[in-house]
Design an enzyme around this catalytic site. Structure first.
Site, mmCIF file in Angstrom:
data_model
loop_
_atom_site.group_PDB
_atom_site.id
_atom_site.type_symbol
_atom_site.label_atom_id
_atom_site.label_comp_id
_atom_site.label_asym_id
_atom_site.label_seq_id
_atom_site.Cartn_x
_atom_site.Cartn_y
_atom_site.Cartn_z
ATOM 1 N N PRO A 83 -23.135 -4.441 2.529
ATOM 2 C CA PRO A 83 -22.735 -3.528 3.615
ATOM 3 C C PRO A 83 -22.193 -4.303 4.811
ATOM 4 O O PRO A 83 -22.796 -5.291 5.258
ATOM 5 C CB PRO A 83 -24.044 -2.813 3.956
ATOM 6 N N CYS A 84 -21.052 -3.846 5.315
ATOM 7 C CA CYS A 84 -20.369 -4.587 6.386
ATOM 8 C C CYS A 84 -20.800 -4.145 7.783
ATOM 9 O O CYS A 84 -20.504 -4.828 8.762
ATOM 10 C CB CYS A 84 -18.854 -4.432 6.235
ATOM 11 N N GLN A 85 -21.507 -3.010 7.879
ATOM 12 C CA GLN A 85 -21.827 -2.459 9.206
ATOM 13 C C GLN A 85 -22.596 -3.421 10.114
ATOM 14 O O GLN A 85 -22.402 -3.390 11.336
ATOM 15 C CB GLN A 85 -22.600 -1.143 9.058
ATOM 16 N N PHE A 87 -21.971 -6.374 10.652
ATOM 17 C CA PHE A 87 -21.086 -7.443 11.116
ATOM 18 C C PHE A 87 -19.763 -6.946 11.687
ATOM 19 O O PHE A 87 -19.040 -7.720 12.315
ATOM 20 C CB PHE A 87 -20.771 -8.394 9.948
#
Length: 326
Positions: A83-85, A87
């Site tokens: 999950p990119c949230q 960063f």
């Protein structure tokens, strides 16, 4: 290897890594077997299973999966799009304090404790991951375990696709030297090609047309393109709900040949605009022609998945670089 490379996709999403691995086998003869795909999201799992019914989909958070599963799978390659949230630039950037980082931390722990012992690792994430604590922890574990690794930041336009979508990629292997993607003949360090002509279709479905009130509200911040434009901006999971930095929209009006699509913002008359269709974005992300969404998945859900997806062509060429090290 003299046998199929066993692959487990962690944080599998809608299957971008799967598509790239299939192309790797078909085009370059690298024989892989995707033994499992792990993701916690019900909608992406249903989309993945719809397109790859032969692959085992594990609908669990990776940190809840028992050791026996890994003993059974014995992956040679693990692929990850965590999950990119934690960063992303528009998020809170809570890094390892974000609960959505638990899965990646668990994978690192399994690597350290040799619960999993892959020969190859590929990780993809947003720009911003490279400056995070999670990144530092990932690199520290790889160094401790003796992996050779390479980190690169790439856009799809580096491989001839007219899309600006900068992403962080990590390639790791137990032995050998990983080929740098800039050495590939397909690589270009700038936007090249003929632009969006092959990617913007003639769409008769008026449900993709934007309402005048929406255009009037967001026109100053919209990225407007047509078939002559050089590239599209990055599509995000908020595409169709918000228009400031979430992806390009298509100009339906004709413009003089010497003017860019964005010049329509200075016209007296409000321009006619539409969303990119899901199929157009699939094409830009280099998904195979046979890929499709289940009918049960709504348009907004499709855009959310596409906004979180990787570019299959970029990953294909990175996998080439990784397996050139064998």
């Amino acid at each position: 290897m003299d046998r199929k490379i066993r692959v487990v996709e962690i944080f599998a999403g809608m299957g971008g890594f799967h598509c790239a691995l299939e192309a790797l086998s078909l085009i370059y003869g690298v024989d892989t077997e995707i033994v499992a795909a792990i993701d916690v999201n019900e909608i992406t799992n249903s989309t993945y299973q719809h397109n790859f019914p032969e692959t085992r989909v594990v609908a669990k958070a990776v940190e809840t999966i028992p050791i026996s599963f890994w003993e059974d799978c014995k992956p040679d390659l693990i692929t990850m799009s965590p999950p990119c949230q934690p960063f992303t630039r528009i998020g809170k950037q809570n890094d390892v304090s974000d609960n959505r980082c638990k899965g990646l931390m668990h994978v690192l722990k399994m690597l350290e404790e040799k619960v999993i012992n892959p020969s190859f690792i590929v990780l993809e994430n947003v720009k911003g991951f490279e400056g995070s604590i999670a990144h530092l922890m990932t690199i520290t574990v790889l160094q401790k375990l003796g992996f050779n690794f390479m980190e690169v930041m790439l856009h799809p336009y580096n491989f001839g696709i007219p899309s600006a979508r900068l992403r962080y990629y990590l390639l790791a292997c137990r032995s050998g030297t990983i080929r740098h993607p800039t050495s590939l003949p397909e690589y270009a360090d700038c936007k090249t090609g003929t632009g969006l002509g092959d990617y913007v279709a003639c769409v008769s479905d008026s449900s993709y047309d934007l309402k005048d009130a929406l255009i009037q509200k967001f026109l100053p911040v919209m990225d407007i393109v047509n078939r002559k434009s050089s590239h599209v901006m990055c599509f995000t999971r908020s595409y169709s709900s918000y228009f400031d930095g979430t992806g390009s929209v298509v100009l339906l009006d004709q413009m003089p040949d010497d003017l860019p699509a964005s010049a329509c913002k200075k016209m007296v008359k409000l321009p006619r605009l539409r969303l990119f269709t899901e199929q157009e974005i699939l094409n830009i992300h280099a998904f195979p022609a046979r890929y499709e969404f289940p009918k049960s998945v709504t348009r907004k859900q499709r855009y959310r998945m596409l906004g979180n997806s990787l570019n299959c062509k970029v990953v294909l060429h990175l996998l080439r670089c990784l397996f050139d090290s064998v």
